[in-house]
Design a protein around this motif. Structure first.
Motif, PDB file in Angstrom:
ATOM      1  N   MET A  92     114.533  62.503 -22.245  1.00 34.60           N
ATOM      2  CA  MET A  92     114.514  61.122 -21.852  1.00 34.60           C
ATOM      3  C   MET A  92     113.260  60.457 -22.426  1.00 34.60           C
ATOM      4  SD  MET A  92     114.776  59.700 -18.016  1.00 34.60           S
ATOM      5  CE  MET A  92     113.777  58.331 -17.587  1.00 34.60           C
ATOM      6  N   THR A  93     113.434  59.313 -23.024  1.00 33.42           N
ATOM      7  CA  THR A  93     112.321  58.572 -23.596  1.00 33.42           C
ATOM      8  C   THR A  93     111.879  57.489 -22.625  1.00 33.42           C
ATOM      9  OG1 THR A  93     113.200  58.940 -25.806  1.00 33.42           O
ATOM     10  CG2 THR A  93     111.592  57.183 -25.561  1.00 33.42           C
ATOM     11  N   SER A  94     110.581  57.436 -22.385  1.00 35.33           N
ATOM     12  CA  SER A  94     110.032  56.406 -21.506  1.00 35.33           C
ATOM     13  C   SER A  94     109.387  55.313 -22.334  1.00 35.33           C
ATOM     14  CB  SER A  94     108.975  56.996 -20.570  1.00 35.33           C
ATOM     15  OG  SER A  94     109.556  57.921 -19.699  1.00 35.33           O
ATOM     16  N   ASN A  95     109.594  54.102 -21.924  1.00 32.34           N
ATOM     17  CA  ASN A  95     108.902  52.974 -22.533  1.00 32.34           C
ATOM     18  C   ASN A  95     107.793  52.550 -21.585  1.00 32.34           C
ATOM     19  OD1 ASN A  95     110.511  52.641 -24.894  1.00 32.34           O
ATOM     20  ND2 ASN A  95     112.111  51.788 -23.602  1.00 32.34           N
ATOM     21  N   TRP A  96     106.620  52.391 -22.129  1.00 25.81           N
ATOM     22  CA  TRP A  96     105.453  52.049 -21.326  1.00 25.81           C
ATOM     23  C   TRP A  96     104.909  50.698 -21.739  1.00 25.81           C
ATOM     24  CZ3 TRP A  96     104.479  55.384 -17.483  1.00 25.81           C
ATOM     25  CH2 TRP A  96     104.910  56.706 -17.620  1.00 25.81           C
ATOM     26  N   GLU A  97     104.282  50.036 -20.809  1.00 25.74           N
ATOM     27  CA  GLU A  97     103.452  48.895 -21.143  1.00 25.74           C
ATOM     28  C   GLU A  97     102.037  49.258 -20.739  1.00 25.74           C
ATOM     29  OE1 GLU A  97     104.048  45.200 -18.986  1.00 25.74           O
ATOM     30  OE2 GLU A  97     105.141  46.267 -17.434  1.00 25.74           O
ATOM     31  N   TYR A  98     101.084  48.706 -21.465  1.00 28.68           N
ATOM     32  CA  TYR A  98      99.689  49.084 -21.287  1.00 28.68           C
ATOM     33  C   TYR A  98      98.837  47.865 -20.956  1.00 28.68           C
ATOM     34  CZ  TYR A  98     101.302  53.362 -23.441  1.00 28.68           C
ATOM     35  OH  TYR A  98     101.989  54.516 -23.732  1.00 28.68           O
ATOM     36  N   LYS A  99      97.721  48.122 -20.311  1.00 27.95           N
ATOM     37  CA  LYS A  99      96.816  47.060 -19.898  1.00 27.95           C
ATOM     38  C   LYS A  99      95.389  47.584 -19.966  1.00 27.95           C
ATOM     39  CE  LYS A  99      96.370  43.950 -15.949  1.00 27.95           C
ATOM     40  NZ  LYS A  99      96.995  43.583 -14.663  1.00 27.95           N
TER      41      LYS A  99
ATOM     42  N   GLY B 135     101.957  48.852  -9.592  1.00 23.32           N
ATOM     43  CA  GLY B 135     102.634  49.882 -10.380  1.00 23.32           C
ATOM     44  C   GLY B 135     101.842  50.430 -11.556  1.00 23.32           C
ATOM     45  N   TRP B 136     100.607  49.983 -11.744  1.00 21.92           N
ATOM     46  CA  TRP B 136      99.793  50.462 -12.855  1.00 21.92           C
ATOM     47  C   TRP B 136      99.134  51.794 -12.505  1.00 21.92           C
ATOM     48  CZ3 TRP B 136     100.199  48.257 -17.460  1.00 21.92           C
ATOM     49  CH2 TRP B 136     100.652  46.942 -17.534  1.00 21.92           C
TER      50      TRP B 136
ATOM     51  N   LEU C 128      95.205  51.297 -18.407  1.00 16.62           N
ATOM     52  CA  LEU C 128      96.290  51.563 -17.476  1.00 16.62           C
ATOM     53  C   LEU C 128      97.638  51.515 -18.179  1.00 16.62           C
ATOM     54  CD1 LEU C 128      94.238  49.172 -15.918  1.00 16.62           C
ATOM     55  CD2 LEU C 128      95.188  50.556 -14.108  1.00 16.62           C
ATOM     56  N   LYS C 129      98.645  52.142 -17.562  1.00 18.23           N
ATOM     57  CA  LYS C 129     100.014  52.075 -18.072  1.00 18.23           C
ATOM     58  C   LYS C 129     100.980  52.055 -16.896  1.00 18.23           C
ATOM     59  CE  LYS C 129     101.176  56.960 -18.504  1.00 18.23           C
ATOM     60  NZ  LYS C 129     101.609  58.024 -19.390  1.00 18.23           N
ATOM     61  N   ARG C 130     102.195  51.568 -17.177  1.00 17.58           N
ATOM     62  CA  ARG C 130     103.287  51.632 -16.212  1.00 17.58           C
ATOM     63  C   ARG C 130     104.593  51.575 -16.976  1.00 17.58           C
ATOM     64  NH1 ARG C 130     103.159  45.777 -13.070  1.00 17.58           N
ATOM     65  NH2 ARG C 130     103.684  44.512 -14.872  1.00 17.58           N
ATOM     66  N   PRO C 131     105.655  52.127 -16.389  1.00 21.49           N
ATOM     67  CA  PRO C 131     106.949  52.057 -17.071  1.00 21.49           C
ATOM     68  C   PRO C 131     107.408  50.608 -17.179  1.00 21.49           C
ATOM     69  CG  PRO C 131     106.997  53.628 -15.242  1.00 21.49           C
ATOM     70  CD  PRO C 131     105.712  52.874 -15.144  1.00 21.49           C
ATOM     71  N   ARG C 132     108.111  50.330 -18.243  1.00 25.19           N
ATOM     72  CA  ARG C 132     108.704  48.982 -18.411  1.00 25.19           C
ATOM     73  C   ARG C 132     109.897  48.824 -17.533  1.00 25.19           C
ATOM     74  NH1 ARG C 132     107.556  45.992 -23.636  1.00 25.19           N
ATOM     75  NH2 ARG C 132     105.765  47.125 -24.344  1.00 25.19           N
TER      76      ARG C 132
END
Length: 64
Positions: free
Chosen positions: A1-8, A41-42, A60-64
């Protein structure tokens, strides 16, 4: 499974005595920032402390 992340990136600074002066954030300020972002969620990935009087960077990161 591929996860997409967003970063901050958060730059933690404390009040200062001028444009070029930054005080290192306190533990309480850092904890408050992490708790605030965690509630959204971060997740902390890394933190960089660049020395006394400098800003601290939180990555930080969290799933999209």
């Amino acid at each position: 499974m591929t996860s997409n992340w967003e970063y901050k990136v958060i730059t933690l600074r404390r009040g200062g005595g001028g444009i070029h002066f930054t005080q290192t954030p306190t533990d309480d300020e850092t904890i408050a920032a992490l708790n605030r972002e965690g509630a959204l969620g971060w997740e902390l990935v890394n933190a960089v402390y660049r020395g006394s009087g400098q800003a601290t960077l939180l990555y930080l990161k969290r799933p999209r």
